[in-house]
Write a protein that holds these residues in place. Sequence first.
Motif, short mmCIF file in Angstrom:
data_model
loop_
_atom_site.label_atom_id
_atom_site.label_comp_id
_atom_site.label_asym_id
_atom_site.label_seq_id
_atom_site.Cartn_x
_atom_site.Cartn_y
_atom_site.Cartn_z
N UNK A 5 0.96 108.68 71.22
CA UNK A 5 0.64 107.26 71.33
C UNK A 5 1.54 106.48 70.37
N UNK A 6 2.19 105.44 70.89
CA UNK A 6 3.03 104.62 70.02
C UNK A 6 2.29 103.41 69.45
N UNK A 7 1.00 103.36 69.71
CA UNK A 7 0.11 102.31 69.16
C UNK A 7 0.54 100.90 69.54
N UNK A 8 0.95 100.75 70.79
CA UNK A 8 1.33 99.42 71.27
C UNK A 8 0.12 98.52 71.49
N UNK A 9 -1.05 99.13 71.70
CA UNK A 9 -2.28 98.36 71.88
C UNK A 9 -2.52 97.86 73.28
N UNK A 10 -1.63 98.15 74.21
CA UNK A 10 -1.77 97.60 75.56
C UNK A 10 -2.99 98.12 76.30
N UNK A 11 -3.34 99.38 76.10
CA UNK A 11 -4.53 99.90 76.79
C UNK A 11 -5.78 99.18 76.27
N UNK A 12 -5.82 98.92 74.98
CA UNK A 12 -6.96 98.21 74.39
C UNK A 12 -6.99 96.75 74.83
N UNK A 13 -5.80 96.14 74.91
CA UNK A 13 -5.71 94.76 75.37
C UNK A 13 -6.13 94.65 76.83
N UNK A 14 -5.81 95.66 77.62
CA UNK A 14 -6.14 95.64 79.06
C UNK A 14 -7.65 95.58 79.30
N UNK A 15 -8.41 96.11 78.36
CA UNK A 15 -9.87 96.07 78.50
C UNK A 15 -10.51 95.07 77.54
N UNK A 17 -10.56 94.90 74.29
CA UNK A 17 -11.34 95.59 73.27
C UNK A 17 -11.53 94.70 72.04
N UNK A 18 -12.76 94.53 71.65
CA UNK A 18 -13.08 93.68 70.51
C UNK A 18 -12.72 94.32 69.16
N UNK A 19 -12.39 95.60 69.18
CA UNK A 19 -12.10 96.31 67.94
C UNK A 19 -10.60 96.44 67.64
N UNK A 20 -9.77 95.90 68.53
CA UNK A 20 -8.33 95.94 68.32
C UNK A 20 -7.95 94.89 67.28
N UNK A 21 -7.28 95.35 66.23
CA UNK A 21 -6.86 94.43 65.18
C UNK A 21 -5.47 93.87 65.49
N UNK A 22 -5.07 92.86 64.77
CA UNK A 22 -3.77 92.20 65.00
C UNK A 22 -2.59 93.15 64.92
N UNK A 23 -2.71 94.20 64.10
CA UNK A 23 -1.61 95.16 63.96
C UNK A 23 -1.69 96.29 65.00
N UNK A 24 -2.51 96.10 66.03
CA UNK A 24 -2.72 97.06 67.13
C UNK A 24 -3.39 98.35 66.70
N UNK A 25 -4.09 98.34 65.60
CA UNK A 25 -4.88 99.49 65.20
C UNK A 25 -6.34 99.21 65.50
N UNK A 26 -7.11 100.28 65.54
CA UNK A 26 -8.53 100.18 65.88
C UNK A 26 -9.37 100.03 64.62
N UNK A 27 -10.24 99.04 64.62
CA UNK A 27 -11.08 98.82 63.45
C UNK A 27 -12.24 99.82 63.36
N UNK A 28 -12.48 100.57 64.43
CA UNK A 28 -13.55 101.58 64.41
C UNK A 28 -12.99 102.96 64.79
N UNK A 29 -11.75 103.20 64.43
CA UNK A 29 -11.04 104.41 64.86
C UNK A 29 -11.85 105.69 64.66
N UNK A 30 -12.43 105.89 63.51
CA UNK A 30 -13.17 107.13 63.22
C UNK A 30 -14.43 107.28 64.05
N UNK A 31 -14.99 106.18 64.53
CA UNK A 31 -16.23 106.24 65.32
C UNK A 31 -16.04 105.68 66.73
N UNK A 32 -14.80 105.60 67.20
CA UNK A 32 -14.53 105.04 68.52
C UNK A 32 -15.20 105.86 69.62
#
Length: 71
Positions: A5-15, A17-32
């Motif tokens: 994964x290159x962490x572009x965030x597009x899959x999260x943006x497509x849905x 996702x409320x947990x996607x941060x501005x830097x395209x990382x997940x704010x709940x990564x450990x409990x996603x």
Amino acid sequence: MKFNCDKCGLCCKAINCQYLKEDNTCSIYETRPVVCNIEKTYKVAFKDKMTKIEFFKLNERICNILKSQEK
């Protein structure tokens, strides 16, 4: 083998996702949720249907489609 994964965030943006941060990382990564974890999704839902390589390639194709729509 690990999904590349290159962490572009597009899959999260497509849905939207409320947990996607501005830097395209997940704010709940450990409990996603499982669906947000390629490794776990494969084990839970696809292990008996295709190989891990096939599943990763399928996800890579979907990723590339999302990227091509962004241009």
